[in-house]
Structures are given as structure tokens and as C-alpha cells.
Design an enzyme around this catalytic site. Structure first.
Site, PDB file in Angstrom:
ATOM      1  N   SER A 197      17.255  58.185   4.572  1.00 24.09           N
ATOM      2  CA  SER A 197      17.412  57.680   3.213  1.00 24.09           C
ATOM      3  C   SER A 197      18.889  57.699   2.858  1.00 24.09           C
ATOM      4  O   SER A 197      19.665  58.470   3.441  1.00 24.09           O
ATOM      5  CB  SER A 197      16.630  58.544   2.227  1.00 24.09           C
ATOM      6  OG  SER A 197      16.973  58.243   0.893  1.00 24.09           O
TER       7      SER A 197
ATOM      8  N   TYR B 284      14.096  66.490  -1.709  1.00 22.97           N
ATOM      9  CA  TYR B 284      13.994  65.235  -0.953  1.00 22.97           C
ATOM     10  C   TYR B 284      15.329  64.883  -0.303  1.00 22.97           C
ATOM     11  O   TYR B 284      15.374  64.500   0.872  1.00 22.97           O
ATOM     12  CB  TYR B 284      13.545  64.111  -1.886  1.00 22.97           C
ATOM     13  CG  TYR B 284      13.341  62.783  -1.197  1.00 22.97           C
ATOM     14  CD1 TYR B 284      12.215  62.560  -0.418  1.00 22.97           C
ATOM     15  CD2 TYR B 284      14.259  61.753  -1.339  1.00 22.97           C
ATOM     16  CE1 TYR B 284      12.007  61.340   0.220  1.00 22.97           C
ATOM     17  CE2 TYR B 284      14.072  60.533  -0.713  1.00 22.97           C
ATOM     18  CZ  TYR B 284      12.945  60.326   0.058  1.00 22.97           C
ATOM     19  OH  TYR B 284      12.757  59.118   0.688  1.00 22.97           O
TER      20      TYR B 284
END
Length: 275
Positions: free
Chosen positions: A159, A172
Site C-alpha cells: 500500500s 494498517y
């Protein structure tokens, strides 16, 4: 040349799109997802268009579940050539309510309000396990098919959070940073046995998991959603189809000398300073 490609988390928006694109290239697709009905739905769509796919239930955090899934894949499609580790996600218990800590937050007793000091260890553990262990364990299972063979590779889903962490979601961001680091480590570790390991790092894509955070019921953007668009030079969210070309490249022999890289697909988000 047709290959057997296993995708985890492939019942979701992004990886189902990748599964269908890879099937159109003539590859045999194993659609793995925790939700068997979601996996079957994607596989059925691929088969309806003339491709070859099976839906398989699999929990990426349980080796026994993955061993059973591998047995199904091997029996019905053959030996795994490529693994796409697509399972991942966040958890609200690992998310702060505000992007910045303020002194008055200490006195905020609103239900559900969370500062850094209120983050739940179980929520953080869930997020880290799903993203990092959910990449490591499937690799342990399916890479056994690849050792010593040509044309095999692993593609992880990192990501843009791995490069620069977003506010509010430390668990995250940290988990995806671990995925990027693991991608590099594994690329070196497997370099002598013919397995390439790379990753793609999507920027902001609307998925089932984040849609309610970034858009209102009427389709307009939330404050955070607008902030993201303002920081994305191309001025839009990514579409699932935007991930296809980089994935096809990493699967193809055209990238035979490419390993250990993380490709940003973010509309210029990481390049923009905001000024």
C-alpha cells in the site's frame, strides 16, 4: 504459456478484477477467499467468459485451511506457478478518531471516541496478522510448488501507506510496511531457486472496506475522501482496472530479471507535497 495462478482475497473488488484479467490471458485461476460464495461467484464469472477458474474457501491465517486449499488447486488445476497475496484489510479498533492528538482529547468521553491511548491491542493484532501473516502463511504453503521451477513468482499487495503512513490508521500502515519489507526479504531469500517476489502498492481505490469512510450515501465525498482527492494530482480514485497492467507485467516473463520491487499505483499521491 498458461500458468496456474492462485489469488487470495479474490472475492473482493480489487483481486477479483485481477483474477478476471489474468484468466483472459489464458491462465488457470484459483480464486481463494474466506467466503466460499464470493470465491465461487468470481470463478463462475470467469468460466462464463470461457476461462478456467475454481472457487476455493481458504483462511489465510490458518495453515491447515491453506493446505486443504492447495490440495484442491493441485488436483483440479495443477501445480501453482504464481501466487498473488491479495488478502488484507484494516480494523476500526486499530484506528484513532482524530488525525492529530489534542489536549482536549483526554477529556472526550464520547462513545466510540479513540485516541492513541485507547487503541485496542486485539484490533492492532488482527490488522497486523491479516496483512502480514496473511501474506507469509499462504507463501509458505504455495511456494513449495514453485521451488526449482522456471517462471514462478509471488506478488504481494502492499500500500502507499507503507511509504508514508496515513493519519488515524497506524496498525494498517505498519502492517503494509511489513509487507513491503517482507517482499524484499523474500525476493533475496528465494533468488537462488527461481522464484521472483514483487509487490504492487495501490493508492486510494474505493472498495467494500473503505467506501463508507470515503463517500457519503449520496455518492459525494466525505471530508477525508475529499482530502485524499486534493492530495492526488490525477484528481480521482484508482479504478480496479488500473492495477491490471502492473500485475500482468510482474506475472510475465518480460519481468524475468525483476525481483524485490514495490510498484506504486497511486495517481501521483506519493509524489505530491501538497504545495
Amino acid at each position: 504459456m498458461s500458468k496456474v495462478i492462485v489469488l487470495t482475497g479474490a472475492g473482493g473488488v480489487l483481486c477479483s478484477t485481477l483474477a478476471m484479467a489474468l484468466a483472459k490471458e489464458g491462465h488457470k485461476i484459483a480464486v481463494l477467499d474466506l467466503r466460499k460464495e464470493a470465491a465461487d461467484k468470481v470463478a463462475e464469472a470467469i468460466n462464463a467468459e470461457g476461462g478456467t477458474a475454481i472457487g476455493v474457501a481458504a483462511n489465510v491465517l490458518e495453515k491447515e485451511s491453506l493446505d486443504l486449499a492447495k490440495e484442491v488447486v493441485n488436483n483440479q488445476l495443477g501445480t501453482c506457478d504464481i501466487l498473488v497475496n491479495g488478502a488484507g484489510g484494516n480494523h476500526p479498533l486499530g484506528t484513532t478518531s482524530n488525525p492529530f492528538f489534542q489536549m482536549e482529547d483526554l477529556k472526550n468521553n464520547s462513545e466510540g471516541f479513540k485516541t492513541f491511548f485507547d487503541l485496542d491491542a486485539k484490533g492492532i493484532e488482527f490488522t497486523f496478522n491479516l496483512n502480514f501473516l496473511g501474506t507469509l502463511i499462504p507463501t509458505q504453503v504455495f511456494a513449495t510448488d514453485m521451488v526449482g521451477r522456471e517462471g514462478c513468482s509471488i506478488i504481494n499487495i502492499s500500500s502507499m501507506n507503507a511509504f508514508t503512513p496515513l493519519t488515524k490508521i497506524p496498525a494498517y500502515s505498519g502492517a503494509k510496511a511489513a509487507v513491503s519489507n517482507f517482499t524484499q526479504w523474500l525476493a533475496v531469500h528465494f533468488s537462488k531457486v527461481g522464484i521472483r517476489v514483487n509487490a504492487i502498492a495501490p493508492g486510494f481505490f474505493l472498495t467494500d472496506q473503505n467506501r463508507s469512510l470515503l463517500t457519503n450515501p449520496d455518492g459525494s465525498l466525505t471530508q477525508r475522501g475529499q482530502q485524499i482527492i486534493d492530495q492526488t494530482p490525477m484528481g480521482r480514485y484508482g479504478k480496479p482496472e488500473d492495477l491490471i497492467s502492473s500485475t500482468l507485467y510482474l506475472c510475465d516473463d518480460a519481468s524475468a530479471f525483476v525481483t524485490g520491487i514495490v510498484i506504486p499505483i497511486d495517481g501521483g499521491f506519493a509524489a505530491y507535497s501538497g504545495v
